[in-house]
Design an enzyme around this catalytic site. Sequence first.
Site, PDB file in Angstrom:
ATOM      1  N   HIS A 141       2.009   7.293   5.626  1.00 15.22           N
ATOM      2  CA  HIS A 141       1.491   7.147   6.996  1.00 15.22           C
ATOM      3  C   HIS A 141       1.253   8.528   7.625  1.00 15.22           C
ATOM      4  CE1 HIS A 141       1.823   2.911   6.753  1.00 15.22           C
ATOM      5  NE2 HIS A 141       3.141   2.864   6.781  1.00 15.22           N
TER       6      HIS A 141
ATOM      7  N   ARG B  16     -11.203  -7.576   2.428  1.00  6.07           N
ATOM      8  CA  ARG B  16     -10.993  -8.500   3.556  1.00  6.07           C
ATOM      9  C   ARG B  16     -10.948  -7.705   4.861  1.00  6.07           C
ATOM     10  NH1 ARG B  16      -6.088  -9.113   0.311  1.00  6.07           N
ATOM     11  NH2 ARG B  16      -4.538  -7.628   1.053  1.00  6.07           N
TER      12      ARG B  16
ATOM     13  N   ASN C  88      -2.121   3.652   2.788  1.00  6.67           N
ATOM     14  CA  ASN C  88      -1.112   4.702   3.004  1.00  6.67           C
ATOM     15  C   ASN C  88       0.102   4.504   2.105  1.00  6.67           C
ATOM     16  OD1 ASN C  88      -2.756   5.517   5.060  1.00  6.67           O
ATOM     17  ND2 ASN C  88      -1.413   4.858   6.710  1.00  6.67           N
ATOM     18  N   GLY C  89       0.569   3.253   2.028  1.00  9.47           N
ATOM     19  CA  GLY C  89       1.778   2.951   1.234  1.00  9.47           C
ATOM     20  C   GLY C  89       1.561   3.272  -0.234  1.00  9.47           C
TER      21      GLY C  89
ATOM     22  N   ARG D 272       6.930  -5.463   9.675  1.00  8.38           N
ATOM     23  CA  ARG D 272       7.347  -4.499   8.638  1.00  8.38           C
ATOM     24  C   ARG D 272       8.773  -4.010   8.925  1.00  8.38           C
ATOM     25  NH1 ARG D 272       2.329  -1.128   6.168  1.00  8.38           N
ATOM     26  NH2 ARG D 272       0.896  -2.873   6.055  1.00  8.38           N
TER      27      ARG D 272
ATOM     28  N   TRP E  80      -0.640   5.279  -1.519  1.00  2.00           N
ATOM     29  CA  TRP E  80      -0.824   6.733  -1.670  1.00  2.00           C
ATOM     30  C   TRP E  80       0.543   7.397  -1.858  1.00  2.00           C
ATOM     31  CZ3 TRP E  80       0.816  11.168   0.720  1.00  2.00           C
ATOM     32  CH2 TRP E  80       0.074  12.332   0.509  1.00  2.00           C
TER      33      TRP E  80
ATOM     34  N   ASP F 121      -6.530   1.428   5.237  1.00  2.00           N
ATOM     35  CA  ASP F 121      -5.538   0.843   4.338  1.00  2.00           C
ATOM     36  C   ASP F 121      -5.263   1.764   3.153  1.00  2.00           C
ATOM     37  OD1 ASP F 121      -3.764  -1.076   3.461  1.00  2.00           O
ATOM     38  OD2 ASP F 121      -5.280  -2.252   2.412  1.00  2.00           O
TER      39      ASP F 121
ATOM     40  N   ASN G 283       1.786  -6.154  11.866  1.00  2.00           N
ATOM     41  CA  ASN G 283       2.575  -5.005  11.383  1.00  2.00           C
ATOM     42  C   ASN G 283       3.967  -4.934  12.014  1.00  2.00           C
ATOM     43  OD1 ASN G 283      -0.281  -2.731  11.084  1.00  2.00           O
ATOM     44  ND2 ASN G 283       0.635  -4.083   9.550  1.00  2.00           N
TER      45      ASN G 283
ATOM     46  N   SER H  52      -1.475  -3.420  13.461  1.00  2.00           N
ATOM     47  CA  SER H  52      -1.850  -4.808  13.771  1.00  2.00           C
ATOM     48  C   SER H  52      -0.675  -5.556  14.390  1.00  2.00           C
ATOM     49  CB  SER H  52      -2.310  -5.528  12.499  1.00  2.00           C
ATOM     50  OG  SER H  52      -1.189  -5.824  11.686  1.00  2.00           O
TER      51      SER H  52
HETATM   52  C1  FPP Z   1      -2.146   0.293   6.260  1.00  2.00           C
HETATM   53  O1  FPP Z   1      -1.725   0.916   5.058  1.00  2.00           O
HETATM   54  C2  FPP Z   1      -1.987   1.241   7.363  1.00  2.00           C
HETATM   55  C3  FPP Z   1      -1.240   1.009   8.461  1.00  2.00           C
HETATM   56  C4  FPP Z   1      -0.494  -0.247   8.657  1.00  2.00           C
HETATM   57  C5  FPP Z   1      -1.073   2.007   9.524  1.00  2.00           C
HETATM   58  C6  FPP Z   1      -2.195   2.962   9.754  1.00  2.00           C
HETATM   59  C7  FPP Z   1      -1.637   4.163  10.400  1.00  2.00           C
HETATM   60  C8  FPP Z   1      -2.070   5.426  10.239  1.00  2.00           C
HETATM   61  C9  FPP Z   1      -3.272   5.741   9.470  1.00  2.00           C
HETATM   62  C10 FPP Z   1      -1.344   6.614  10.799  1.00  2.00           C
HETATM   63  C11 FPP Z   1      -1.027   6.593  12.240  1.00  2.00           C
HETATM   64  C12 FPP Z   1      -2.206   6.349  13.112  1.00  2.00           C
HETATM   65  C13 FPP Z   1      -2.694   7.233  14.027  1.00  2.00           C
HETATM   66  C14 FPP Z   1      -3.837   6.823  14.882  1.00  2.00           C
HETATM   67  C15 FPP Z   1      -2.147   8.582  14.219  1.00  2.00           C
HETATM   68  P1  FPP Z   1      -0.558   0.231   4.211  1.00  2.00           P
HETATM   69  O2  FPP Z   1       0.722   0.877   4.604  1.00  2.00           O
HETATM   70  O3  FPP Z   1      -0.590  -1.249   4.380  1.00  2.00           O
HETATM   71  O4  FPP Z   1      -0.968   0.642   2.757  1.00  2.00           O
HETATM   72  P2  FPP Z   1      -0.683  -0.159   1.418  1.00  2.00           P
HETATM   73  O5  FPP Z   1      -1.608  -1.345   1.429  1.00  2.00           O
HETATM   74  O6  FPP Z   1      -1.030   0.825   0.357  1.00  2.00           O
HETATM   75  O7  FPP Z   1       0.768  -0.541   1.411  1.00  2.00           O
END
Ligand code: FPP
Length: 256
Positions: free
Chosen positions: A35, A192, A20-21, A69, A23, A18, A66, A63
């Site tokens: 991502h 969680r 990526n967004g 989104r 970041w 968790d 997801n 998930s």
């Molecule tokens: C949650 O972060 C992350 C995801 C929904 C996707 C995870 C995907 C990757 C790490 C990259 C692709 C995967 C592979 C196996 C190459 P979020 O976007 O919900 O973050 P935030 O809570 O900061 O918004």
Amino acid sequence: MTLIDARNLPRHVGIVMDGNGRWAELRGRPRTAGHRAGSHAVRRIVRVARRLGIEQLTLYAFSEQNWGRPDDEVDALMLLLQEFLVSERDEILDNGIHLRAVGNTRKLPVYVREALDELSARSAANHRMVLSLALSYGGREEIAEAARALATQVRDGTLRPEDITEASFRPLIPSVSLGDPDLLIRTGGELRISNFLLWGAAYAELHFTRCLWPDFTADDLYEAVASYQGRQRRFGLVPFVRPFSRLAEPAEPTAI
Ligand code: FPP
């Protein structure tokens, strides 16, 4: 420096990747950039886990929830997945990694499914490490599906309700075949597990870190493993205490 006992590694580590967004947001960039950075972290951590000797690594990559989104984010994630499966193919095959997927993969676009099926099949005989991607995955969903299958057996007269036990569920829950995770890590600061490996994680040790997934490094993984190694796992039992001594070191758990 984090010290790790190589004789007491978690066999199965699950990670909720968790952050990526956030970041990307911190850098004024679109979520998809987060991502992409997250997919670099995936490459890094698979390598580190393999070198460390982790037998099973399960990554929560997408998930069931997801799918809700925005379309451009879902499309970007699907492309990143396909890119990963293609760019990492040789490294996975050359290093004895078996790539698996868990989740409702029928819902994935065909170009992802093809890359996934091809690499799963080509790596199926590998035994050094199992890398599982949870894709279109939901813990509640797979438990509900197992319940549906059991209800059908009851309706057809091949199973009595009183014979339904925990063991009846096990073969019907796909993620159970991965084995129970010993250590479940979540990055990004939330506390969680968000529908990840619900059945298997019943006795997992949990490790939460504020580190955002794209920033997650080898040191962060070592820290999580060291934290795991400091826990005493009891599985609902009691620690073994030598008769007449309350000072005995904790050893194997034992039933009362
Ligand atoms: C949650 O972060 C992350 C995801 C929904 C996707 C995870 C995907 C990757 C790490 C990259 C692709 C995967 C592979 C196996 C190459 P979020 O976007 O919900 O973050 P935030 O809570 O900061 O918004």
